[in-house]
Design a protein around this motif. Structure first.
Motif, PDB file in Angstrom:
ATOM      1  N   PRO A  33     -95.794 -51.367  70.615  1.00  0.00           N
ATOM      2  CA  PRO A  33     -97.055 -50.850  71.173  1.00  0.00           C
ATOM      3  C   PRO A  33     -97.714 -51.770  72.180  1.00  0.00           C
ATOM      4  CG  PRO A  33     -96.977 -50.551  68.793  1.00  0.00           C
ATOM      5  CD  PRO A  33     -95.816 -51.430  69.150  1.00  0.00           C
ATOM      6  N   ALA A  34     -97.501 -53.073  72.057  1.00  0.00           N
ATOM      7  CA  ALA A  34     -98.186 -54.016  72.944  1.00  0.00           C
ATOM      8  C   ALA A  34     -97.650 -53.984  74.364  1.00  0.00           C
ATOM      9  CB  ALA A  34     -98.053 -55.434  72.384  1.00  0.00           C
ATOM     10  N   VAL A  43     -94.566 -54.170  83.177  1.00  0.00           N
ATOM     11  CA  VAL A  43     -94.665 -55.084  82.034  1.00  0.00           C
ATOM     12  C   VAL A  43     -95.177 -56.442  82.499  1.00  0.00           C
ATOM     13  CG1 VAL A  43     -93.390 -56.265  80.201  1.00  0.00           C
ATOM     14  CG2 VAL A  43     -92.838 -53.887  80.765  1.00  0.00           C
ATOM     15  N   LEU A  44     -94.660 -56.918  83.634  1.00  0.00           N
ATOM     16  CA  LEU A  44     -95.133 -58.194  84.178  1.00  0.00           C
ATOM     17  C   LEU A  44     -96.619 -58.125  84.498  1.00  0.00           C
ATOM     18  CD1 LEU A  44     -94.474 -61.056  85.154  1.00  0.00           C
ATOM     19  CD2 LEU A  44     -93.944 -60.069  87.391  1.00  0.00           C
ATOM     20  N   SER A  49    -102.870 -58.955  82.532  1.00  0.00           N
ATOM     21  CA  SER A  49    -104.079 -58.334  81.988  1.00  0.00           C
ATOM     22  C   SER A  49    -104.290 -58.659  80.508  1.00  0.00           C
ATOM     23  CB  SER A  49    -104.027 -56.816  82.182  1.00  0.00           C
ATOM     24  OG  SER A  49    -102.891 -56.266  81.545  1.00  0.00           O
ATOM     25  N   ALA A  50    -103.218 -58.860  79.761  1.00  0.00           N
ATOM     26  CA  ALA A  50    -103.322 -59.181  78.328  1.00  0.00           C
ATOM     27  C   ALA A  50    -102.243 -60.201  77.977  1.00  0.00           C
ATOM     28  CB  ALA A  50    -103.165 -57.914  77.490  1.00  0.00           C
ATOM     29  N   PRO A  51    -102.408 -61.434  78.453  1.00  0.00           N
ATOM     30  CA  PRO A  51    -101.329 -62.421  78.352  1.00  0.00           C
ATOM     31  C   PRO A  51    -100.803 -62.682  76.949  1.00  0.00           C
ATOM     32  CG  PRO A  51    -103.416 -63.446  78.977  1.00  0.00           C
ATOM     33  CD  PRO A  51    -103.605 -61.988  79.103  1.00  0.00           C
ATOM     34  N   ASP A  52    -101.674 -62.965  76.007  1.00  0.00           N
ATOM     35  CA  ASP A  52    -101.196 -63.284  74.660  1.00  0.00           C
ATOM     36  C   ASP A  52    -100.459 -62.102  74.031  1.00  0.00           C
ATOM     37  OD1 ASP A  52    -102.071 -65.864  74.691  1.00  0.00           O
ATOM     38  OD2 ASP A  52    -103.798 -65.550  73.387  1.00  0.00           O
TER      39      ASP A  52
END
Length: 220
Positions: A33-34, A43-44, A49-52
């Motif tokens: 889901p992440a 994906v890159l 936008s949501a690195p972790d």
């Protein structure tokens, strides 16, 4: 770090990425889901936008043997590796990328879920610094244990798995365990500095490809 070294390495990676970026992400990634749906380029972008969240998902896939997921992580970290190499008079971008591949392949996903990019960068920096010659320290109880001793175990396991040959193992040992530069290692091994760098890069990629098997072998 020389501009030539930077150009060759980064151009090769970016040329490869220009081909990969428009490829659809593997269907198996839809179960995570992440990860953003769409292309590898999407994906890159998700890393930014949501690195972790996205990096951790990719590293989890890499830990399961998905080398493509690891490749996306390397592309995400590439600008940072270039900056670190530019600031380092004792190592070039090849050194940083080789160390980064190992960090990507062995990142402890469950134990370090936050500040993932910073952790990768710091671990890579420590690995690069650790390959440099350092004074041998002695304490009353005897010499300080070599913090790189486990590297020889990994190299031996790589040979046992058939991932690397004896000459590649020796080359990696001279550079990453003994702490010699490419030029100094070439003098020991009877090969050019360029051949040393090529063999190290090839050897690290080969070990990365069997990271899961290495983990199982060393655990057993």
């Amino acid at each position: 770090m020389t501009c030539t070294g930077l150009s060759r390495t980064v151009t090769a990676l970016n040329d490869e990425w220009s081909t990969l970026a428009d490829e659809p992400a593997p269907l198996s990634w839809r179960a995570v889901p992440a990860l953003p749906l769409g292309t590898l380029g999407d994906v890159l972008a998700g890393v930014r936008s949501a690195p972790d969240t996205v990096l951790l998902a990719l590293l989890g896939l890499q830990a399961e043997g998905d080398a493509l997921a690891g490749r996306v992580v390397v592309q995400a970290m590439l600008p940072k590796m270039i900056l670190m190499a530019v600031r380092d008079d004792g190592a070039d971008v090849d050194d940083y990328l080789a160390a980064l591949w190992v960090r990507v392949a062995t990142y402890p996903v469950a134990r370090r879920p936050r500040r993932v990019a910073a952790n990768l960068a710091l671990d890579t920096l420590k690995s690069v610094k650790a390959t440099r010659p350092r004074a041998v320290m002695a304490l009353p109880g005897g010499p300080v244990p070599d913090p790189l001793a486990d590297a020889t175990t990994v190299l031996d396991a790589g040979v046992r798995l058939g991932a690397i040959d004896g000459l590649t193992r020796r080359t990696l040992e001279v550079v990453y365990v003994d702490g010699r530069s490419s030029s100094a290692a070439g003098a020991v091994l009877g090969m050019s500095a360029e051949t040393v760098r090529w063999r190290c890069s090839k050897g690290v990629r080969a070990l990365r490809a069997v990271a899961h098997e290495l983990t199982d072998l060393l655990a057993g």
